[in-house]
Enzyme design. Structure first.
Site, PDB file in Angstrom:
ATOM      1  N   TYR A  39       0.860  -1.183   0.000  1.00 22.02           N
ATOM      2  CA  TYR A  39       0.000   0.000   0.000  1.00 22.02           C
ATOM      3  C   TYR A  39       0.890   1.224   0.000  1.00 22.02           C
ATOM      4  O   TYR A  39       1.852   1.296   0.765  1.00 22.02           O
ATOM      5  CB  TYR A  39      -0.891  -0.017   1.243  1.00 22.02           C
ATOM      6  N   ASP A  77       9.371   2.725  -0.374  1.00 20.89           N
ATOM      7  CA  ASP A  77       8.357   3.399   0.437  1.00 20.89           C
ATOM      8  C   ASP A  77       8.590   2.972   1.882  1.00 20.89           C
ATOM      9  O   ASP A  77       8.177   1.883   2.300  1.00 20.89           O
ATOM     10  CB  ASP A  77       6.960   3.021  -0.054  1.00 20.89           C
ATOM     11  N   LYS A 121       4.763   9.065   8.883  1.00 24.44           N
ATOM     12  CA  LYS A 121       4.481   8.552  10.235  1.00 24.44           C
ATOM     13  C   LYS A 121       5.484   9.045  11.272  1.00 24.44           C
ATOM     14  O   LYS A 121       5.340  10.146  11.771  1.00 24.44           O
ATOM     15  CB  LYS A 121       4.407   7.027  10.213  1.00 24.44           C
TER      16      LYS A 121
HETATM   17  C1  LIG Z   1       3.870   2.167   3.236  1.00 22.02           C
HETATM   18  C2  LIG Z   1       2.903   3.304   3.214  1.00 22.02           C
HETATM   19  N1  LIG Z   1       3.000   4.241   2.265  1.00 22.02           N
HETATM   20  C3  LIG Z   1       2.181   5.289   2.213  1.00 22.02           C
HETATM   21  C4  LIG Z   1       1.158   5.435   3.135  1.00 22.02           C
HETATM   22  C5  LIG Z   1       0.247   6.613   3.074  1.00 22.02           C
HETATM   23  O1  LIG Z   1       0.526   7.465   4.134  1.00 22.02           O
HETATM   24  P1  LIG Z   1      -0.593   8.491   4.648  1.00 22.02           P
HETATM   25  O2  LIG Z   1      -1.669   7.675   5.285  1.00 22.02           O
HETATM   26  O3  LIG Z   1       0.155   9.368   5.610  1.00 22.02           O
HETATM   27  O4  LIG Z   1      -1.077   9.236   3.459  1.00 22.02           O
HETATM   28  C6  LIG Z   1       1.003   4.479   4.129  1.00 22.02           C
HETATM   29  C7  LIG Z   1      -0.081   4.604   5.115  1.00 22.02           C
HETATM   30  O5  LIG Z   1      -0.337   3.756   5.911  1.00 22.02           O
HETATM   31  C8  LIG Z   1       1.893   3.393   4.178  1.00 22.02           C
HETATM   32  O6  LIG Z   1       1.784   2.440   5.107  1.00 22.02           O
END
Ligand SMILES: Cc1ncc(COP(=O)(O)O)c(C=O)c1O
Length: 423
Positions: A144, A239, A267
């Site tokens: 994700y 990511d 985060k």
């Molecule tokens: C690996 C990863 N990338 C991107 C995101 C998106 O981040 P946000 O919820 O701050 O938009 C998340 C959210 O959980 C994530 O776990």
């Protein structure tokens, strides 16, 4: 557990907010529950508006590695707020946080600060496309990357629990430029790159996926991604919104010794405030406006309060032995969890201070494996843990998190509750 105040608050929220929540997984539908409404959070403990106290293993979906409201972070935030809460003009806090990030992630030679992980990913992908002059992006099933249009293909996290392949409202034309491969399948990667490598702008991956539940990369898999992208002129994007500053101070890239071209963080680096970042090689980042032709911007980007919270958090994580101590406590906890689940067709999958218990799927090495898990059993486990005052992440395809504020007795209480919950 009395939940009347939360139920009332939920009914009221439903009148004004779609589904009563501002992010779908919070609705707890995947576990047959309705949301708790939180009054306060401190350390490892949530208190809801019915005054139930819960040990928190969701930690705002991995935001808190020090626990809620850590005192140095609180103090930094108070000081920052006194100096104003948004300028729309540069402040030194942005440089301080960018420098701290660069110190831990040397591959992030230049860093751009944004407001959410979604925004970081969206910007990194645009940049990769602008830099390479190619459109195609490769992602992996079950990973994700936020709710970016072209990433909502076989996505994990909350999307994996909804009865839809990805999302309505995403034009077919966008998805045409996204290829989705199975995670941990080197042959699929090699085959794809033999045929279409020259078209690929970027491969984006959670180096240790947390959004299909925790799934560890097979040995050599990340190295293979590095190799095929380098050979084909594509960029490798890690990511690390979840893994960054969690698996080690330098994230998964430090742990596995694989250097991506671009990295996204979120985060933890916001210290509980909306901040995220993307960054990487200086020559790629030079393509960003105002230096280059790839546009990216944000009114609240580099917000001074978020910068202060993020920097104060990173400074605490830099305390000598922080990660080793936490890992030692996690190892002890995982050993006890393994004892508790022995012989029960439950799999513990963990990486550093994040873990998932998979019910009834045997191994957890791919999205297909975890889709075979018994979500009803998971939901029962969630509800029983909740009755015992423990809040784990509310979906089979999510990670639960451990922070330094969890005490050994809380971790022991988790294991005791687990034994009772999986009877
Ligand atoms: C690996 C990863 N990338 C991107 C995101 C998106 O981040 P946000 O919820 O701050 O938009 C998340 C959210 O959980 C994530 O776990």
């Amino acid at each position: 557990m009395i939940r009347t105040a939360s139920q009332r608050a939920y009914s009221e929220a439903l009148r004004y907010i779609p589904g009563g929540v501002d992010s779908p997984v919070r609705a707890l539908r995947a576990v047959g529950e309705t949301p708790l409404f939180i009054r306060r959070a401190q350390g490892s403990v949530l208190t809801d508006i019915d005054n139930n106290r819960l040990t928190d293993y969701c930690l705002s979906w991995g935001v808190f590695l020090l626990g809620h409201g850590e005192r140095h972070v609180r103090r930094a935030v108070r000081r920052a707020v006194r100096a104003g809460t948004s300028y729309g003009i540069p402040c030194e806090g942005e440089t301080h946080l960018a420098r701290a990030i660069n110190g831990h992630f040397p591959s992030m030679e230049r860093v751009r600060l944004v407001n959410s992980g979604t925004e970081a990913v969206m910007s990194a992908i645009r940049l990769a496309r602008g830099f390479t002059g190619r459109d195609l992006v490769v992602k992996f099933a079950g990973c994700y990357h936020g709710h970016v249009d072209h990433m909502l293909v076989a996505a994990g996290s909350g999307v994996a629990t909804l009865p839809m392949a990805s999302s309505k409202g995403v034009p077919e034309d966008f998805v045409r430029h996204t290829a989705c491969l199975p995670f941990n399948d080197p042959d699929a990667v090699r085959r794809f790159f033999e045929q279409r490598g020259e078209q690929v702008a970027a491969v984006i991956v959670e180096p240790v996926p947390a959004n299909m539940g925790v799934v560890r990369p097979r040995e050599g898999f990340l190295e293979l991604l590095r190799q095929v992208t380098a050979q084909s002129g594509a960029l490798l994007v890690f990511d690390e919104v979840i893994t960054g500053l969690r698996l080690s101070a330098g994230g998964a890239q430090q742990l596995f010794g694989v250097t991506p071209d671009l990295t996204t963080l979120g985060k933890i680096i916001g210290g509980g405030f909306p901040a995220a970042a993307f960054g990487g090689r200086a020559d790629i980042m030079a393509m960003l406006a105002p230096d280059g032709p790839v546009y990216q911007a944000g009114t609240l980007s580099g917000n001074p309060v978020a910068m202060a919270a993020g920097l104060a958090t990173i400074r605490r994580l830099e305390a000598p032995g922080f990660y080793d101590d936490l890992q030692r406590r996690c190892d002890r906890f995982y050993a006890r969890v393994r004892e508790a689940i022995e012989g029960r067709d439950i799999t513990l999958s963990s990486a550093g201070p994040m873990f998932t218990l998979f019910f009834g799927c045997g191994r957890a090495a791919s999205f297909d494996d975890v889709l075979g898990a018994d979500t009803e059993r998971f939901a029962r486990y969630f509800r029983r843990m909740l009755e015992r005052g423990i809040y784990v992440s509310p979906s089979q395809t999510e990670a639960s998190f451990i922070c330094s504020a969890h005490t050994d007795s809380q971790l022991d209480a988790f294991v005791d509750a687990l034994r009772q919950s999986i009877l």
